[in-house]
Enzyme design. Structure first.
Site, PDB file in Angstrom:
ATOM      1  N   ARG A 103       0.854  -1.185   0.000  1.00  0.00           N
ATOM      2  CA  ARG A 103       0.000   0.000   0.000  1.00  0.00           C
ATOM      3  C   ARG A 103       0.889   1.233   0.000  1.00  0.00           C
ATOM      4  O   ARG A 103       1.721   1.396   0.890  1.00  0.00           O
ATOM      5  CB  ARG A 103      -0.886  -0.045   1.252  1.00  0.00           C
ATOM      6  CG  ARG A 103      -2.037   0.918   1.221  1.00  0.00           C
ATOM      7  CD  ARG A 103      -2.924   0.708   2.438  1.00  0.00           C
ATOM      8  NE  ARG A 103      -2.275   1.111   3.675  1.00  0.00           N
ATOM      9  CZ  ARG A 103      -2.942   1.566   4.748  1.00  0.00           C
ATOM     10  NH1 ARG A 103      -4.255   1.645   4.730  1.00  0.00           N
ATOM     11  NH2 ARG A 103      -2.301   1.911   5.822  1.00  0.00           N
ATOM     12  N   THR A 107      -0.749   7.653  -1.254  1.00  0.00           N
ATOM     13  CA  THR A 107      -2.021   7.556  -1.986  1.00  0.00           C
ATOM     14  C   THR A 107      -2.935   6.494  -1.375  1.00  0.00           C
ATOM     15  O   THR A 107      -4.131   6.470  -1.661  1.00  0.00           O
ATOM     16  CB  THR A 107      -1.781   7.164  -3.451  1.00  0.00           C
ATOM     17  OG1 THR A 107      -1.245   5.833  -3.481  1.00  0.00           O
ATOM     18  CG2 THR A 107      -0.819   8.122  -4.135  1.00  0.00           C
ATOM     19  N   ASP A 199       0.554  -1.396  12.653  1.00  0.00           N
ATOM     20  CA  ASP A 199       0.766  -2.044  11.353  1.00  0.00           C
ATOM     21  C   ASP A 199       0.985  -3.538  11.579  1.00  0.00           C
ATOM     22  O   ASP A 199       2.006  -3.942  12.138  1.00  0.00           O
ATOM     23  CB  ASP A 199       1.987  -1.395  10.677  1.00  0.00           C
ATOM     24  CG  ASP A 199       2.210  -1.950   9.272  1.00  0.00           C
ATOM     25  OD1 ASP A 199       2.102  -3.186   9.095  1.00  0.00           O
ATOM     26  OD2 ASP A 199       2.498  -1.159   8.368  1.00  0.00           O
ATOM     27  N   ASP A 202       4.284  -5.128  10.360  1.00  0.00           N
ATOM     28  CA  ASP A 202       5.437  -4.819  11.216  1.00  0.00           C
ATOM     29  C   ASP A 202       5.370  -5.612  12.518  1.00  0.00           C
ATOM     30  O   ASP A 202       6.394  -6.054  13.043  1.00  0.00           O
ATOM     31  CB  ASP A 202       5.487  -3.322  11.542  1.00  0.00           C
ATOM     32  CG  ASP A 202       5.826  -2.488  10.321  1.00  0.00           C
ATOM     33  OD1 ASP A 202       6.223  -3.078   9.290  1.00  0.00           O
ATOM     34  OD2 ASP A 202       5.677  -1.256  10.389  1.00  0.00           O
TER      35      ASP A 202
HETATM   36  C1  PRP Z   1      -1.632  -3.617   5.281  1.00  0.00           C
HETATM   37  C2  PRP Z   1      -2.605  -4.745   5.630  1.00  0.00           C
HETATM   38  C3  PRP Z   1      -3.520  -4.760   4.446  1.00  0.00           C
HETATM   39  C4  PRP Z   1      -3.591  -3.327   4.058  1.00  0.00           C
HETATM   40  C5  PRP Z   1      -4.862  -2.750   4.611  1.00  0.00           C
HETATM   41  O1  PRP Z   1      -0.643  -4.094   4.435  1.00  0.00           O
HETATM   42  O2  PRP Z   1      -1.986  -5.972   5.866  1.00  0.00           O
HETATM   43  O3  PRP Z   1      -3.039  -5.545   3.372  1.00  0.00           O
HETATM   44  O4  PRP Z   1      -2.463  -2.658   4.638  1.00  0.00           O
HETATM   45  O5  PRP Z   1      -5.030  -1.451   4.159  1.00  0.00           O
HETATM   46  P1  PRP Z   1      -6.178  -1.042   3.141  1.00  0.00           P
HETATM   47  O6  PRP Z   1      -7.431  -1.719   3.598  1.00  0.00           O
HETATM   48  O7  PRP Z   1      -6.251   0.452   3.313  1.00  0.00           O
HETATM   49  O8  PRP Z   1      -5.758  -1.441   1.765  1.00  0.00           O
HETATM   50  P2  PRP Z   1       0.639  -3.218   4.043  1.00  0.00           P
HETATM   51  O9  PRP Z   1       0.386  -2.469   2.770  1.00  0.00           O
HETATM   52  O10 PRP Z   1       1.093  -2.416   5.228  1.00  0.00           O
HETATM   53  O11 PRP Z   1       1.692  -4.325   3.653  1.00  0.00           O
HETATM   54  P3  PRP Z   1       2.398  -5.458   4.552  1.00  0.00           P
HETATM   55  O12 PRP Z   1       1.329  -6.452   4.930  1.00  0.00           O
HETATM   56  O13 PRP Z   1       3.382  -6.043   3.591  1.00  0.00           O
HETATM   57  O14 PRP Z   1       3.028  -4.823   5.764  1.00  0.00           O
END
Ligand code: PRP
Length: 206
Positions: A103, A107, A199, A202
């Site tokens: 993500r 944005t 997160d 993390d």
């Molecule tokens: C986080 C989480 C989801 C997403 C949720 O992943 O695990 O996939 O964000 O957000 P959204 O509903 O607004 O799309 P992240 O992008 O932090 O990646 P990661 O799991 O690799 O840490």
């Protein structure tokens, strides 16, 4: 039912431990696994059964077994991987697919960096797992791709969801039931669920 908040007392207890900022990576993983069992049980409670005649040491009886429709788990990387082990504890023979989404912090839009799912998804029950449903951008994108790959009978498991994410997911994919351990208060300007747990990626990977 399109949205199920699993509010079992043990889930609420474990969620409170898991949300605390002092909770270590080790404890977070273990709690996620334990909560995952409840979510997995809820997500599979309508699996079809067929009769299975057996002999017990005492007599014969007609038992039940799954109808043979294989389950496919799909993890939204990275954080989704934290929910694969509890699902495998329940369904050891499940097939596994992955979709890698990152993500963009500004944005909030997801971009895909990996996609690999088993063939013949159309004949499987597909359970997509990701601990966080924030804007639902990642979930919606993942489900678009998974449907393009043929999946029809799909469920989505998240640990913590925002009300905004629940609505967005339902608007775009009304046929996909959501099973979650908590629908939190709101989403903040940075796209974090409040109160949430930070997160998840993390907290699982360190
Ligand atoms: C986080 C989480 C989801 C997403 C949720 O992943 O695990 O996939 O964000 O957000 P959204 O509903 O607004 O799309 P992240 O992008 O932090 O990646 P990661 O799991 O690799 O840490």
């Amino acid at each position: 039912k399109s949205v199920t908040e699993v509010n079992h007392p043990l889930v609420q207890h474990k969620m409170t431990l898991l949300r605390r900022k002092e909770t270590s990576v080790l404890e977070f993983r273990q709690l996620l696994r334990e909560i995952g069992w409840f979510l997995g049980a809820e997500a599979t409670k309508d699996l079809k059964l067929i009769d299975e005649p057996i002999e017990t040491p005492v007599t014969s009886m007609v038992g039940k077994k799954l109808d043979g429709k294989k389950v496919c788990l799909i993890s939204i990387l990275r954080a989704g991987d934290g929910l694969i082990q509890p699902m495998l504890d329940l369904i050891p023979s499940a097939r596994i697919g992955v979709i890698g989404l990152a993500r963009d912090e500004e944005t909030l839009m997801p971009t895909k960096y990996c996609f690999k799912v088993p063939k013949d998804l159309e004949n499987r029950v597909t359970i997509v797992v990701d601990p966080m449903l924030a804007t639902a951008g990642s979930a919606i994108f993942a489900l678009d791709e998974i449907k393009k790959a043929g999946a029809k009978d799909i469920r989505f498991i998240s640990l913590v969801s925002s009300p905004e994410g629940v609505k967005a997911l339902h608007d775009r994919h009304p046929d996909v039931p959501l099973i979650t351990a908590a629908i939190d208060d709101h989403l903040n300007e940075a796209g974090y669920i409040v109160p949430g747990l930070g997160d998840a990626g993390d907290r699982i990977f360190g």
